[in-house]
Scaffold this active site. Structure first.
Site, PDB file in Angstrom:
ATOM      1  N   HIS A  20       0.839  -1.196   0.000  1.00  0.00           N
ATOM      2  CA  HIS A  20       0.000   0.000   0.000  1.00  0.00           C
ATOM      3  C   HIS A  20       0.875   1.248   0.000  1.00  0.00           C
ATOM      4  CE1 HIS A  20      -0.379   0.887   4.640  1.00  0.00           C
ATOM      5  NE2 HIS A  20       0.848   0.691   4.283  1.00  0.00           N
ATOM      6  N   CYS A  39       5.518   5.543   4.916  1.00  0.00           N
ATOM      7  CA  CYS A  39       4.297   4.910   4.412  1.00  0.00           C
ATOM      8  C   CYS A  39       3.730   5.636   3.201  1.00  0.00           C
ATOM      9  CB  CYS A  39       3.244   4.814   5.516  1.00  0.00           C
ATOM     10  SG  CYS A  39       3.546   3.404   6.601  1.00  0.00           S
ATOM     11  N   HIS A  45       4.969  -0.053  -0.432  1.00  0.00           N
ATOM     12  CA  HIS A  45       5.718  -0.944   0.455  1.00  0.00           C
ATOM     13  C   HIS A  45       4.728  -1.972   0.983  1.00  0.00           C
ATOM     14  CE1 HIS A  45       3.864   1.961   3.136  1.00  0.00           C
ATOM     15  NE2 HIS A  45       3.852   0.999   4.032  1.00  0.00           N
ATOM     16  N   HIS A  47       3.210  -5.027   3.806  1.00  0.00           N
ATOM     17  CA  HIS A  47       3.040  -5.447   5.198  1.00  0.00           C
ATOM     18  C   HIS A  47       2.588  -6.903   5.227  1.00  0.00           C
ATOM     19  CE1 HIS A  47       3.401  -1.550   7.184  1.00  0.00           C
ATOM     20  NE2 HIS A  47       2.698  -1.029   6.188  1.00  0.00           N
ATOM     21  N   ASP A  85      -4.769 -10.688  -0.581  1.00  0.00           N
ATOM     22  CA  ASP A  85      -3.453 -11.310  -0.449  1.00  0.00           C
ATOM     23  C   ASP A  85      -2.629 -11.128  -1.724  1.00  0.00           C
ATOM     24  OD1 ASP A  85      -1.434 -12.767   0.878  1.00  0.00           O
ATOM     25  OD2 ASP A  85      -2.088 -14.631  -0.079  1.00  0.00           O
ATOM     26  N   HIS A  86      -1.388 -10.654  -1.537  1.00  0.00           N
ATOM     27  CA  HIS A  86      -0.463 -10.390  -2.644  1.00  0.00           C
ATOM     28  C   HIS A  86      -1.019  -9.371  -3.630  1.00  0.00           C
ATOM     29  CE1 HIS A  86       1.559 -13.822  -0.906  1.00  0.00           C
ATOM     30  NE2 HIS A  86       2.624 -13.516  -1.617  1.00  0.00           N
ATOM     31  N   GLU A 130      -0.932  -4.546  11.628  1.00  0.00           N
ATOM     32  CA  GLU A 130      -0.157  -4.114  10.461  1.00  0.00           C
ATOM     33  C   GLU A 130       1.324  -4.401  10.667  1.00  0.00           C
ATOM     34  OE1 GLU A 130      -1.095  -0.581   7.651  1.00  0.00           O
ATOM     35  OE2 GLU A 130       0.241   0.179   9.200  1.00  0.00           O
TER      36      GLU A 130
END
Ligand code: NI
Length: 140
Positions: A20, A39, A45, A47, A85-86, A130
């Protein structure tokens, strides 16, 4: 109070990886960097998100379950893991095109997705980690 009136909370942990960028389009890059720090890195980047879904209710007299955890796992996989996811949350999902993908906003989106699939007589609460040290919970 009889046994079946006692509320029990059950928890299911899941995990997803996602990228994100925190960004307010009304601000310039400098202001975004000031507010969101790393961020707001324009190149995104990732998480490792840990998700904890909490369902509260009275155990069903026939099954002894508040909710069948296999069903809860399936719903969470379908509504959350397969969507996020991913993925790049800003670019690859419909939810964060205009909504900043903070942990706060992500947990509300996840709650709303799950709420539609879980019996209205059961209470739902969602916790999203997170990082190891930062996590959010909705409803508060
Ligand atoms: Ni981040």
């Amino acid at each position: 109070m009889s046994t079946n009136e006692k509320k029990v909370a059950v928890f299911r942990k899941e995990h997803f990886n996602a990228a994100h960028r925190l960004f307010n389009p009304a601000w310039d890059d400098q202001k975004n960097a000031e507010v969101f720090g790393k961020c707001s890195n324009p190149h995104y980047h990732g998480h490792n998100y840990e998700l904890v879904v909490q369902v509260t209710g009275t155990p069903d007299p026939a099954t002894g379950y508040v909710m069948d955890m296999k069903v809860l796992s399936k719903i969470t996989a379908e509504e959350v893991i397969e969507r996020f996811d991913h993925k790049n949350l800003n670019l690859d999902t419909e939810f964060f095109q205009k909504l900043n993908p903070t942990a706060e906003n992500i947990v509300i989106v996840i709650y709303n997705l799950l709420r539609t699939r879980i019996d209205a007589k059961l209470e739902l609460k969602v916790r999203l980690h997170e990082t190891e040290r930062n996590f959010v919970e909705y409803p508060a």
